[in-house]
Motif scaffolding. Structure first.
Motif, PDB file in Angstrom:
ATOM      1  N   UNK B 580      16.095  18.278  69.471  1.00 57.21           N
ATOM      2  CA  UNK B 580      15.353  18.659  68.279  1.00 57.21           C
ATOM      3  C   UNK B 580      13.983  18.007  68.222  1.00 57.21           C
ATOM      4  N   UNK B 581      13.632  17.314  69.295  1.00 56.59           N
ATOM      5  CA  UNK B 581      12.340  16.603  69.335  1.00 56.59           C
ATOM      6  C   UNK B 581      12.152  15.734  68.094  1.00 56.59           C
ATOM      7  N   UNK B 582      13.180  14.938  67.803  1.00 51.05           N
ATOM      8  CA  UNK B 582      13.113  14.111  66.594  1.00 51.05           C
ATOM      9  C   UNK B 582      13.064  12.623  66.918  1.00 51.05           C
ATOM     10  N   UNK B 583      12.354  12.309  67.996  1.00 58.54           N
ATOM     11  CA  UNK B 583      12.014  10.918  68.238  1.00 58.54           C
ATOM     12  C   UNK B 583      13.092  10.098  68.917  1.00 58.54           C
ATOM     13  N   UNK B 584      12.775   8.803  69.045  1.00 56.63           N
ATOM     14  CA  UNK B 584      13.611   7.925  69.864  1.00 56.63           C
ATOM     15  C   UNK B 584      14.117   6.725  69.082  1.00 56.63           C
ATOM     16  N   UNK B 585      13.958   6.756  67.770  1.00 56.05           N
ATOM     17  CA  UNK B 585      14.213   5.508  67.041  1.00 56.05           C
ATOM     18  C   UNK B 585      15.504   5.448  66.245  1.00 56.05           C
ATOM     19  N   UNK B 586      16.224   6.534  66.124  1.00 54.82           N
ATOM     20  CA  UNK B 586      17.332   6.539  65.166  1.00 54.82           C
ATOM     21  C   UNK B 586      18.735   6.660  65.749  1.00 54.82           C
TER      22      UNK B 586
END
Ligand SMILES: Cc1ncc(C[n+]2csc(CCOP(=O)(O)OP(=O)(O)O)c2C)c(N)n1
Ligand SMILES: [Mg+2]
Lengths: 125, 647
Positions: B580-586
């Motif tokens: 979902x291209x929702x980053x790497x932090x969560x």
């Protein structure tokens, strides 16, 4: 042909590393300069989850290959992040810029990689 | 068996009185017959009361009896003793207090001996690990409703892994006998087995002691007949608790174990012909070897053919360092094979096909077109519909029903007959190629294991190398492993059947800690040094397993691979975020076990188990292992908490 990976395909993985190495009679100037410190931060935020903090590789559904001192040429490396062909999830531009990929690549070159096992008593059996 | 009937049956009078009432009721509507009321009713209708009955009826009413000299539970113990069941793992509950008391007092707490568990899942999983190591089941008993609900996942694991566990649940069948504490109502069911029938091989709810005897022996026989699996007996509380009636008529049937079936001789000859004529035959094997002989025979067959063997490690089927062991060259050996013999496979399809867990899920065979695929095994002989543990349907050219281990001797003889001198050179050349590849794999594994050698957290490669260095000169047994940890299979010399006993079967996490303890219990009498790698997540489902280990003094070294995460899910979550291209932090949210970190050494000590850690410096591993192994060699459990990198 698609590369095929699997739970017990560790050697297949090693073989794919080698072929990466072949393609990459990589000239240093092909690699964009990267900030290894920033690369470390990024790698330890996400890549380590599957490839290990030391780039030693890991296992998701099947093996995630060794990345320490990767011999892949930068272009192939970037292509693997943008459009991985098997189970690795893609890192889109929005999540990781070309520069950040270069940073991670630079960091991977700083990792120690394997030690010579010949003189390690622990492996004498 | 013979048992004295009590000289005076205090229930006799009551018995007749209720029989009279029941008889009266029967005039207007047929009674929902209880066993007690059925027989006399007919008599009462037929004949007037005789002198004895009149005397009984007219004597003063007796008090409720205070004691009894026999109980159904005693008879049940007699039956269990004929089955050679060594242990009864349990979490105590009133629905089986009758049998429980009979086991400890009448049965003197031997055969079976009670194993006190703090969770029913632990009791079943102990049975799972024990049976794979000892080659026979133990029994577990639980509250038939709530206890069984706790036990279910472990029963499912055993079912998927084709392992016998002899499960018993207490119940109160007669509604009018349930007390006015709500517990007896909420803990009773018409059919306790309903919830687990999809993953038990057989179950029954005996209505009498004779029925119990027959069903108890039948349950054992069914559980231990390949393909094996868990069984369940539902035992009425009154049947356990009340005095034995008709003792002299009770009979315990003989247990005759089924000789596992060898495959059809024509099929064996055809399989042998295909293997002998093949250019690149491959044997794939998963849950085949039950005994050392099974393993030895597979070695004999592979050496005759000089063929590649791929072990899926559902059991130890083939020595890890054997030159023909090509387990970690799956793509190469499956791709080259022209004949594949797959024996006792769990998931045939998964072994021979590549699958890609992507947005669009794709797959393709790893073998080339025209490869002849033979399956040999008993798995297809007993399947159920609901739970999908049978895997994807495979393209198979020849399906041979027969027990893998039992069929090997005949297959070996058939192969021997067909091999002629002309083939020797080609066979030897192919064997040499495999041997070279196996040697290279071992060297590669050693080298790979050194990456991150001095890192904190400790790499799993370093951890496994250090553990092996400490145990390799002992008669060691690895009875549990962490998810995806192939280091022992790549690095260690797994040369005997008891070196490794396979995984959970159903991938129900919370298996490893108690199943390892069950296997360690079996190993105890063989004097083996038992070790297990235990995921932190796995241990947190069933931490009180450690108490049972301490209480029963079961020697076992727990090495907690503490990656402070449900790491498998952490990876999947990062993969979802990437899609979902929702980053790497969560991706750590809901998947990691930090803040606070779990201090497993303290947890262990709290349960009375020797504990060390958290160990974060790899140099501290060897000394910690030495100390912990010394404890285990004294006959006690020990735990070391190793803070590791993910995998
Ligand atoms: C009963 C159960 N709950 C949840 C899962 C999903 N699951 C699969 S692997 C896993 C992580 C287990 O953690 P751990 O034992 O620490 O192993 P790790 O993945 O960290 O190596 C979970 C929760 C499962 N398979 N079974
Ligand atoms: Mg974990």
């Amino acid at each position: 042909m698609r590369k095929v990976f699997n739970l017990f395909g560790a050697t297949a993985m090693a073989a794919s590393l080698c072929s990466g190495g072949l393609a990459g009679v990589a000239r240093a100037q092909d690699v964009p300069p990267g900030d290894a410190a920033n690369g470390k931060r990024l790698y330890l935020a996400t890549c380590f989850v599957c490839h290990g903090r030391s780039g030693q590789g890991g296992a998701m559904n099947g093996p995630a290959p060794i990345l320490a001192k990767t011999a892949m040429p930068f272009d192939g490396f970037k292509a693997q992040l943008r459009q991985p062909i098997n189970e690795m999830p893609a890192y889109s531009e929005a999540v990781m810029s070309d520069q950040q990929i270069a940073d991670v690549y630079a960091f991977l070159q700083t990792l120690p990689g394997p030690l010579p096992t010949k003189d390690m008593a622990i492996f004498k059996d | 068996m013979s048992r004295r009937r009590p000289p005076h049956d205090p229930n006799r009078r009551k018995f007749l009185k209720s029989a009279t009432l029941a008889g009266a009721a029967a005039v207007t509507r047929p009674a929902a017959a209880s066993a007690q009321s059925v027989a006399p009713r007919a008599n009462l209708k037929a004949a007037a009361p005789g002198p004895i009955q009149i005397a009984l009826e007219s004597s003063p009413p007796e008090k409720d009896p205070q004691t009894q000299t026999t109980s159904g539970g005693d008879f049940m113990v007699d039956v269990l003793k004929t089955l050679d069941i060594d242990y009864l793992a349990m979490n105590c509950a009133s629905s089986f207090r009758g049998l429980h008391e009979a086991v400890i007092n009448y049965g003197k707490n031997v055969k079976p001996e009670i194993l006190t568990c703090n969770h029913e899942e632990i009791a079943v999983a102990m049975g799972h690990g024990y049976a794979k190591m000892e080659g026979k089941p133990l029994a577990m008993i639980c509250h038939g409703v709530v206890g069984l609900q706790h036990a279910t996942m472990a029963m499912y694991n055993a079912w998927c892994d084709r392992v016998p566990v002899y499960c018993i649940g207490g119940n109160i069948l007669e509604a009018n006998k349930r007390g006015n504490s709500t517990a007896e109502w909420v803990h009773s069911a018409v059919d306790i087995a309903a919830g687990v029938r999809d993953y038990t091989k057989w179950d029954d709810q005996p209505a009498s002691l004779q029925h119990f005897a027959e069903s108890a022996v039948r349950a054992y026989k069914i559980a231990t007949t390949p393909p094996m699996g868990p069984v369940l007996l539902s035992l009425d509380a009154e049947l356990q608790e009340n005095p034995i009636k008709d003792a002299e008529t009770l009979h315990i049937p003989k247990l005759s174990k089924v000789v596992p079936p060898q495959a059809d001789s024509g099929a064996i000859a055809e399989v042998a012909r295909l293997l002998v004529n093949a250019e690149a035959p491959l044997i794939v094997v998963d849950r085949m070897a039950r005994t050392q002989a099974g393993m030895d025979r597979l070695v004999e067959l592979a050496e005759l053919l000089q063929c590649a063997v791929m072990d899926r490690f559902g059991r130890t089927n083939f020595p890890s360092r054997h030159p023909l062991n090509q387990t970690f060259r799956r793509n190469a050996v499956v791709g080259q094979a022209d004949v594949i013999l797959a024996i006792e496979m769990n998931d045939h399809w998964a072994a021979l096909n590549a699958f890609h867990d992507r947005i669009v899920r794709t797959s393709q065979p790893l073998y080339k077109a025209g490869t002849k695929i033979i399956s040999l095994g008993l798995r297809d002989m007993y399947l159920k519909a609901n739970y999908q543990d049978f895997g994807r349907f495979s393209d198979i050219d020849m399906s041979v029903a027969g027990d893998g281990e039992a069929t090997l001797p005949a297959l070996i003889e058939a192969v021997k007959k067909l091999i002629d001198g002309g083939r020797k050179a080609a066979y030897e050349a192919r064997g040499k190629r495999y041997a070279a590849a196996r040697f290279a794999m071992l060297e590669q594994a050693k080298s790979d294991a050194t990456i991150g050698w001095d890192s904190t957290p400790i790499t799993t490669g370093r951890m496994c190398a250090e553990v092996y260095a400490q145990i390799k000169d002992e008669d060691w047994s690895l009875v549990g492993n962490t998810i995806g940890n192939t280091w022992p299979m790549r690095l260690w010399n797994i040369d005997k059947i008891h070196r490794w006993n396979g995984g959970s079967g159903g991938a129900g996490v919370g298996y490893n800690a108690p199943a390892s303890l069950g296997a360690a219990l079996a190993n105890k009498r063989h004097g083996r040094l038992t070790v297990t790698f235990n995921g932190d997540g796995d241990l947190l489902y069933v931490p009180s397993t450690l108490w049972t280990a301490a209480h029963h003094r079961i020697p076992l070294l727990y090495i907690v691979q503490n990656n402070r995460a449900y790491h498998q899910e952490y990876m999947y979550l990062q993969a979802m975020a990437n899609r979902h291209a929702r980053g790497i932090n969560n991706a750590h949210i809901g998947t990691t076990i930090t803040d606070p970190n779990v201090d497993f050494a303290t947890v262990a000590r709290g349960f009375g188990v020797y504990g060390e850690g958290p160990i974060t410096d790899p140099k501290e591993l060897a000394p910690a292992l030495k100390r912990a192994i010394a404890v285990v060699k004294r006959g006690e459990p020990a735990l070391i908490d190793v803070v590791t990198d993910p995998r």
